[in-house]
Write an enzyme that holds these catalytic residues in place. Structure first.
Site, PDB file in Angstrom:
ATOM      1  N   GLY A   1      44.475  17.659  27.264  1.00 52.78           N
ATOM      2  CA  GLY A   1      45.247  17.864  28.497  1.00 52.78           C
ATOM      3  C   GLY A   1      45.446  19.357  28.726  1.00 52.78           C
TER       4      GLY A   1
ATOM      5  N   GLY B   1      52.953  14.959  22.816  1.00 56.50           N
ATOM      6  CA  GLY B   1      54.064  15.219  23.737  1.00 56.50           C
ATOM      7  C   GLY B   1      54.047  14.280  24.923  1.00 56.50           C
TER       8      GLY B   1
ATOM      9  N   ALA C   1      57.045  13.192  20.255  1.00 55.64           N
ATOM     10  CA  ALA C   1      58.378  13.516  20.779  1.00 55.64           C
ATOM     11  C   ALA C   1      58.325  13.525  22.294  1.00 55.64           C
ATOM     12  CB  ALA C   1      58.840  14.881  20.256  1.00 55.64           C
TER      13      ALA C   1
ATOM     14  N   ASN D   1      60.534  14.802  24.069  1.00 56.10           N
ATOM     15  CA  ASN D   1      61.087  16.063  24.558  1.00 56.10           C
ATOM     16  C   ASN D   1      61.102  17.097  23.446  1.00 56.10           C
ATOM     17  OD1 ASN D   1      62.685  18.134  25.758  1.00 56.10           O
ATOM     18  ND2 ASN D   1      63.400  16.601  27.205  1.00 56.10           N
TER      19      ASN D   1
ATOM     20  N   HIS E   1      63.569  14.836  37.447  1.00 55.38           N
ATOM     21  CA  HIS E   1      62.305  15.517  37.143  1.00 55.38           C
ATOM     22  C   HIS E   1      61.581  15.921  38.421  1.00 55.38           C
ATOM     23  CE1 HIS E   1      62.864  13.950  33.066  1.00 55.38           C
ATOM     24  NE2 HIS E   1      61.955  14.827  32.680  1.00 55.38           N
ATOM     25  N   HIS E   2      60.549  16.741  38.240  1.00 54.77           N
ATOM     26  CA  HIS E   2      59.689  17.164  39.350  1.00 54.77           C
ATOM     27  C   HIS E   2      58.975  15.957  39.964  1.00 54.77           C
ATOM     28  CE1 HIS E   2      56.035  16.707  36.889  1.00 54.77           C
ATOM     29  NE2 HIS E   2      56.812  17.094  35.894  1.00 54.77           N
TER      30      HIS E   2
ATOM     31  N   LYS F   1      55.780  13.858  38.355  1.00 48.63           N
ATOM     32  CA  LYS F   1      55.856  13.058  37.120  1.00 48.63           C
ATOM     33  C   LYS F   1      55.404  11.634  37.410  1.00 48.63           C
ATOM     34  CE  LYS F   1      59.019  11.831  33.342  1.00 48.63           C
ATOM     35  NZ  LYS F   1      58.043  12.104  32.281  1.00 48.63           N
TER      36      LYS F   1
ATOM     37  N   GLY G   1      60.747   9.458  29.157  1.00 46.92           N
ATOM     38  CA  GLY G   1      60.801   9.113  27.737  1.00 46.92           C
ATOM     39  C   GLY G   1      62.073   9.648  27.102  1.00 46.92           C
ATOM     40  N   THR G   2      62.508  10.819  27.552  1.00 43.45           N
ATOM     41  CA  THR G   2      63.731  11.431  27.013  1.00 43.45           C
ATOM     42  C   THR G   2      64.945  10.541  27.281  1.00 43.45           C
ATOM     43  OG1 THR G   2      62.774  13.571  27.531  1.00 43.45           O
ATOM     44  CG2 THR G   2      65.123  13.534  27.045  1.00 43.45           C
TER      45      THR G   2
HETATM   46  P1  NAD Z   1      49.445  17.054  34.071  1.00 41.89           P
HETATM   47  O1  NAD Z   1      49.000  15.958  34.981  1.00 41.89           O
HETATM   48  O2  NAD Z   1      49.675  18.400  34.656  1.00 41.89           O
HETATM   49  O3  NAD Z   1      48.389  17.204  32.877  1.00 41.89           O
HETATM   50  C1  NAD Z   1      47.716  16.121  32.279  1.00 41.89           C
HETATM   51  C2  NAD Z   1      46.289  16.581  31.984  1.00 41.89           C
HETATM   52  O4  NAD Z   1      45.606  15.544  31.282  1.00 41.89           O
HETATM   53  C3  NAD Z   1      45.462  16.889  33.253  1.00 41.89           C
HETATM   54  O5  NAD Z   1      44.937  18.202  33.198  1.00 41.89           O
HETATM   55  C4  NAD Z   1      44.350  15.841  33.197  1.00 41.89           C
HETATM   56  O6  NAD Z   1      43.121  16.310  33.731  1.00 41.89           O
HETATM   57  C5  NAD Z   1      44.243  15.614  31.701  1.00 41.89           C
HETATM   58  N1  NAD Z   1      43.491  14.410  31.377  1.00 41.89           N
HETATM   59  C6  NAD Z   1      43.417  13.235  32.053  1.00 41.89           C
HETATM   60  N2  NAD Z   1      42.550  12.397  31.462  1.00 41.89           N
HETATM   61  C7  NAD Z   1      42.058  13.047  30.393  1.00 41.89           C
HETATM   62  C8  NAD Z   1      41.119  12.707  29.383  1.00 41.89           C
HETATM   63  N3  NAD Z   1      40.521  11.504  29.358  1.00 41.89           N
HETATM   64  N4  NAD Z   1      40.850  13.618  28.433  1.00 41.89           N
HETATM   65  C9  NAD Z   1      41.433  14.828  28.432  1.00 41.89           C
HETATM   66  N5  NAD Z   1      42.326  15.215  29.377  1.00 41.89           N
HETATM   67  C10 NAD Z   1      42.642  14.328  30.331  1.00 41.89           C
HETATM   68  O7  NAD Z   1      50.774  16.505  33.368  1.00 41.89           O
HETATM   69  P2  NAD Z   1      51.911  17.358  32.614  1.00 41.89           P
HETATM   70  O8  NAD Z   1      53.010  17.659  33.550  1.00 41.89           O
HETATM   71  O9  NAD Z   1      51.284  18.453  31.851  1.00 41.89           O
HETATM   72  O10 NAD Z   1      52.472  16.243  31.621  1.00 41.89           O
HETATM   73  C11 NAD Z   1      51.642  15.627  30.653  1.00 41.89           C
HETATM   74  C12 NAD Z   1      52.462  14.682  29.783  1.00 41.89           C
HETATM   75  O11 NAD Z   1      53.425  15.432  29.025  1.00 41.89           O
HETATM   76  C13 NAD Z   1      53.278  13.651  30.560  1.00 41.89           C
HETATM   77  O12 NAD Z   1      53.282  12.440  29.841  1.00 41.89           O
HETATM   78  C14 NAD Z   1      54.666  14.237  30.575  1.00 41.89           C
HETATM   79  O13 NAD Z   1      55.673  13.270  30.723  1.00 41.89           O
HETATM   80  C15 NAD Z   1      54.705  14.856  29.198  1.00 41.89           C
HETATM   81  N6  NAD Z   1      55.715  15.897  29.002  1.00 41.89           N
HETATM   82  C16 NAD Z   1      56.291  15.926  27.771  1.00 41.89           C
HETATM   83  C17 NAD Z   1      57.188  16.914  27.451  1.00 41.89           C
HETATM   84  C18 NAD Z   1      57.785  16.942  26.061  1.00 41.89           C
HETATM   85  O14 NAD Z   1      58.613  17.815  25.779  1.00 41.89           O
HETATM   86  N7  NAD Z   1      57.368  16.056  25.162  1.00 41.89           N
HETATM   87  C19 NAD Z   1      57.526  17.871  28.394  1.00 41.89           C
HETATM   88  C20 NAD Z   1      56.920  17.831  29.641  1.00 41.89           C
HETATM   89  C21 NAD Z   1      56.000  16.834  29.932  1.00 41.89           C
END
Ligand code: NAD
Length: 256
Positions: free
Chosen positions: A8, A86, A112, A114, A142-143, A146, A152-153
């Site tokens: 990602g 994440g 995690a 968050n 959230h934005h 999402k 999840g948090t």
């Molecule tokens: P995003 O849509 O900007 O990024 C997701 C990426 O995954 C994209 O670039 C997409 O092209 C890529 N992707 C899709 N299919 C794929 C594949 N088969 N192989 C490789 N890459 C692939 O989303 P985001 O805002 O970056 O959020 C991503 C995740 O992280 C969400 O689940 C969000 O809820 C989570 N998140 C977690 C935390 C945390 O603290 N744990 C914080 C923010 C967001």
């Protein structure tokens, strides 16, 4: 030096992590894995899948969606590479099944929902407060991009609150609403009857209020991630720790 691949890597979180982790001593972001081309590479290479990266990475970080994260975890377990996930949206039954699977193959996985220190503490404080209040509801904000709701948090916070209530001998929260004129007006029902309300607006990043009530008083525990950099410290901590933590670790609480 730990070689890190970010699945990602072209996404909002992936780019934030690549920029920040590539500057950290002891870490080398070597691969950004994404089906679309990342805007910036930060010294890493771009590939469209993890295949071919075995032997070339020490830790895999995943910020994608649940479907992709599942295959990231499978790849990591197959290739004995520690994983820091994440991506949000895993259910409790799925995490339980995953724990058993990780133990069988002796893998190392941290998941995690968050990674910000403040959110971890907010959940801890909410669990502390939970036995002392009759009622509690969660509002997560959230934005507007999402894709999953509730966050999840918020579900993790509901779980922690439900566990703390149960530990204190308090039952599930009974909702007295009899008529929900518009469906879901009372939000989603989290564990222990804790209601979760989701707000999605442009300009927001990740915010949450846990609102407690008892006779004559209220307590609000609020956390704000103003910027995705708030997640960097926790991800860095998890990337450095995951190799030493056999099994499945859910949440950052044990690491902070
Ligand atoms: P995003 O849509 O900007 O990024 C997701 C990426 O995954 C994209 O670039 C997409 O092209 C890529 N992707 C899709 N299919 C794929 C594949 N088969 N192989 C490789 N890459 C692939 O989303 P985001 O805002 O970056 O959020 C991503 C995740 O992280 C969400 O689940 C969000 O809820 C989570 N998140 C977690 C935390 C945390 O603290 N744990 C914080 C923010 C967001």
């Amino acid at each position: 030096v730990l070689r890190v691949a970010i699945v990602g890597g072209a996404g909002r979180m992936g780019q934030t992590m690549a920029a920040a982790l590539s500057q950290e001593p002891g870490l080398n972001v070597t691969a950004l894995v994404d089906t679309r081309r990342p805007e910036a590479l930060w010294g890493a290479t771009w590939s469209s899948s993890l295949d071919g990266l075995d032997g070339a990475v020490d830790v895999v970080v995943d910020f994608t969606n649940v479907e992709v994260a599942r295959s990231t975890i499978s790849w990591c377990l197959d290739h004995q590479v520690p994983a820091v996930i994440g991506t949000s949206g895993f259910t409790v039954p799925e995490l339980d099944a995953l724990r058993a699977r990780v133990d069988v193959v002796k893998g190392n996985v941290i998941i995690a929902s968050n990674f910000s220190v403040g959110a971890v503490l907010a959940e801890r404080f909410a669990a502390m407060a939970a036995p002392h209040f009759e009622r509690v509801e969660i509002i997560e904000l959230h934005h507007d991009k999402k894709i999953d709701a509730p966050s999840g948090t918020s579900l993790a916070a509901a779980r922690a609150i439900a566990a703390a209530r149960a530990g204190a001998g308090l039952g599930s929260i009974e909702d007295t609403t009899e008529v929900e004129t518009s469906p879901h007006a009372r939000g989603a029902e989290g564990l222990g009857g804790v209601r979760v309300h989701s707000v999605r607006l442009p300009g927001l990043i990740a915010h949450q209020e846990v609102i407690f009530g008892r006779l004559g008083e209220g307590l609000t525990i609020r956390h704000d991630s103003f910027d995705r950099s708030s997640f960097v410290g926790g991800v860095s901590l998890a990337v450095r720790a995951v190799g030493e933590r056999p099994g499945l670790t859910v949440g950052l609480s044990e690491l902070i």
